[in-house]
Design an enzyme around this catalytic site. Structure first.
Site, PDB file in Angstrom:
ATOM      1  N   LYS A 120       0.811  -1.211   0.000  1.00  0.00           N
ATOM      2  CA  LYS A 120       0.000   0.000   0.000  1.00  0.00           C
ATOM      3  C   LYS A 120       0.854   1.275   0.000  1.00  0.00           C
ATOM      4  O   LYS A 120       0.576   2.215  -0.741  1.00  0.00           O
ATOM      5  CB  LYS A 120      -0.917  -0.020   1.228  1.00  0.00           C
ATOM      6  CG  LYS A 120      -1.854   1.150   1.336  1.00  0.00           C
ATOM      7  CD  LYS A 120      -2.939   0.867   2.365  1.00  0.00           C
ATOM      8  CE  LYS A 120      -2.347   0.701   3.746  1.00  0.00           C
ATOM      9  NZ  LYS A 120      -2.594   1.846   4.611  1.00  0.00           N
ATOM     10  N   ARG A 137     -11.164   3.773   9.785  1.00  0.00           N
ATOM     11  CA  ARG A 137     -10.963   2.367  10.113  1.00  0.00           C
ATOM     12  C   ARG A 137     -12.278   1.691  10.500  1.00  0.00           C
ATOM     13  O   ARG A 137     -12.350   0.473  10.554  1.00  0.00           O
ATOM     14  CB  ARG A 137      -9.990   2.231  11.296  1.00  0.00           C
ATOM     15  CG  ARG A 137      -8.556   2.452  10.919  1.00  0.00           C
ATOM     16  CD  ARG A 137      -7.653   2.032  12.074  1.00  0.00           C
ATOM     17  NE  ARG A 137      -6.324   2.626  11.948  1.00  0.00           N
ATOM     18  CZ  ARG A 137      -5.354   2.117  11.217  1.00  0.00           C
ATOM     19  NH1 ARG A 137      -5.571   1.013  10.526  1.00  0.00           N
ATOM     20  NH2 ARG A 137      -4.185   2.705  11.160  1.00  0.00           N
ATOM     21  N   ARG A 151      11.183 -16.501   3.146  1.00  0.00           N
ATOM     22  CA  ARG A 151      12.305 -15.598   3.443  1.00  0.00           C
ATOM     23  C   ARG A 151      13.260 -16.205   4.460  1.00  0.00           C
ATOM     24  O   ARG A 151      12.850 -16.792   5.452  1.00  0.00           O
ATOM     25  CB  ARG A 151      11.765 -14.270   3.999  1.00  0.00           C
ATOM     26  CG  ARG A 151      10.985 -13.491   2.984  1.00  0.00           C
ATOM     27  CD  ARG A 151      10.940 -12.028   3.320  1.00  0.00           C
ATOM     28  NE  ARG A 151      10.212 -11.750   4.550  1.00  0.00           N
ATOM     29  CZ  ARG A 151       9.673 -10.553   4.819  1.00  0.00           C
ATOM     30  NH1 ARG A 151       9.807  -9.553   3.962  1.00  0.00           N
ATOM     31  NH2 ARG A 151       9.025 -10.359   5.942  1.00  0.00           N
ATOM     32  N   ARG A 185      12.504 -15.688  10.277  1.00  0.00           N
ATOM     33  CA  ARG A 185      11.976 -14.835  11.356  1.00  0.00           C
ATOM     34  C   ARG A 185      10.649 -15.392  11.860  1.00  0.00           C
ATOM     35  O   ARG A 185       9.865 -15.921  11.085  1.00  0.00           O
ATOM     36  CB  ARG A 185      11.772 -13.410  10.840  1.00  0.00           C
ATOM     37  CG  ARG A 185      13.047 -12.628  10.703  1.00  0.00           C
ATOM     38  CD  ARG A 185      12.804 -11.237  10.165  1.00  0.00           C
ATOM     39  NE  ARG A 185      11.385 -10.895  10.084  1.00  0.00           N
ATOM     40  CZ  ARG A 185      10.930  -9.764   9.545  1.00  0.00           C
ATOM     41  NH1 ARG A 185      11.767  -8.889   9.061  1.00  0.00           N
ATOM     42  NH2 ARG A 185       9.653  -9.521   9.492  1.00  0.00           N
ATOM     43  N   ARG A 241      -2.582 -12.677  10.456  1.00  0.00           N
ATOM     44  CA  ARG A 241      -2.550 -11.234  10.170  1.00  0.00           C
ATOM     45  C   ARG A 241      -3.556 -10.892   9.082  1.00  0.00           C
ATOM     46  O   ARG A 241      -4.269  -9.884   9.162  1.00  0.00           O
ATOM     47  CB  ARG A 241      -1.139 -10.811   9.730  1.00  0.00           C
ATOM     48  CG  ARG A 241      -0.222 -10.493  10.903  1.00  0.00           C
ATOM     49  CD  ARG A 241       1.211 -10.349  10.449  1.00  0.00           C
ATOM     50  NE  ARG A 241       1.394  -9.258   9.496  1.00  0.00           N
ATOM     51  CZ  ARG A 241       2.402  -9.202   8.613  1.00  0.00           C
ATOM     52  NH1 ARG A 241       3.284 -10.171   8.556  1.00  0.00           N
ATOM     53  NH2 ARG A 241       2.512  -8.186   7.800  1.00  0.00           N
TER      54      ARG A 241
END
Ligand SMILES: [Zn+2]
Length: 223
Positions: free
Chosen positions: A13, A88, A127, A162, A173
């Site tokens: 974004k 929001r 990753r 990670r 998420r």
């Protein structure tokens, strides 16, 4: 052109907002930034916001909306703006509509960059980062793999994943974002303002999709 920009985690974004600013020469209005600016400038609304922030409390909607109203009334926002991080919630969206009506304007498009969930999961979970803090080189098991699995090409250090790149975290998420945004999407869908963008492909692919939709002529019925 007055835009609201929505985008899931990993949708890019921020990058798209920057490209839209450069193309349309309209400011990006990000709640966090203008809140900090209002506090620094010591405007009436800024002083109110500071009281809450100093007390470690969330700045209430009425104060945030007051600050946004002040910002959108400034000269550089007359040609248009990109709202980022606001509204929001549906009550915030309703309050925003009132503020804009008072300024003689309205939201034209709600651009929603929808993440391709599987692509995001592949991108993030693949990753790997070098454990050697002085190196920190990043790899991707699929797109940019190291020559030897688990070993850094640059320094020979061990590679690790990670914690927040594991699949459960990534899917959680996304679910949280979609759940929080759904009422807002519903509100703007009713008004015929939502422009869903598939967040697939390169940064330029996604940007071209957005620009194509914003440039499309509107039907004379106003829809
Ligand atoms: Zn390394």
């Amino acid at each position: 052109m007055n835009l609201i920009l929505l985008g899931g985690p990993g949708a890019g974004k921020g990058t798209q907002a920057k490209k839209l600013i450069d193309l349309y020469h309209i400011p990006q209005v990000s709640t966090g930034d203008i809140l900090r600016a209002a506090v620094k400038e010591g405007t009436e609304m800024g002083r109110k916001a500071k009281e809450f922030m100093d007390a470690g409390k969330l700045v209430p909607d009425e104060v945030v909306i007051g600050i946004i109203k002040d910002r959108l009334a400034q000269a550089d926002a007359k040609k248009g703006f990109i709202l980022d991080g606001f509204p929001r919630t549906v009550p915030q969206a309703e309050a925003l509509d009132k503020v804009l009506a008072g300024l003689g304007t309205k939201i034209d498009h709600v651009v929603s960059i929808d993440v391709d969930e599987e692509a995001l999961v592949t991108r993030l979970t693949g990753r790997r980062t070098c454990k050697n803090a002085a190196c920190g080189q990043m790899f991707h098991v699929k797109f940019t793999p190291p020559k030897k699995a688990g070993i850094c090409d640059k320094c020979g250090g061990e590679l690790y994943q990670r914690d927040d790149d594991n699949e459960t975290t990534v899917r959680n998420r996304l679910a949280t974002y979609n759940q929080a945004t759904a009422p807002l999407i519903g509100y703007y869908t009713q008004k015929g303002l939502v422009r869903p963008i598939k967040g697939v492909g390169s940064i330029d692919d996604i940007f071209n999709q957005i620009v194509g939709i914003l440039a499309a002529p509107k039907c004379s019925c106003g829809a």
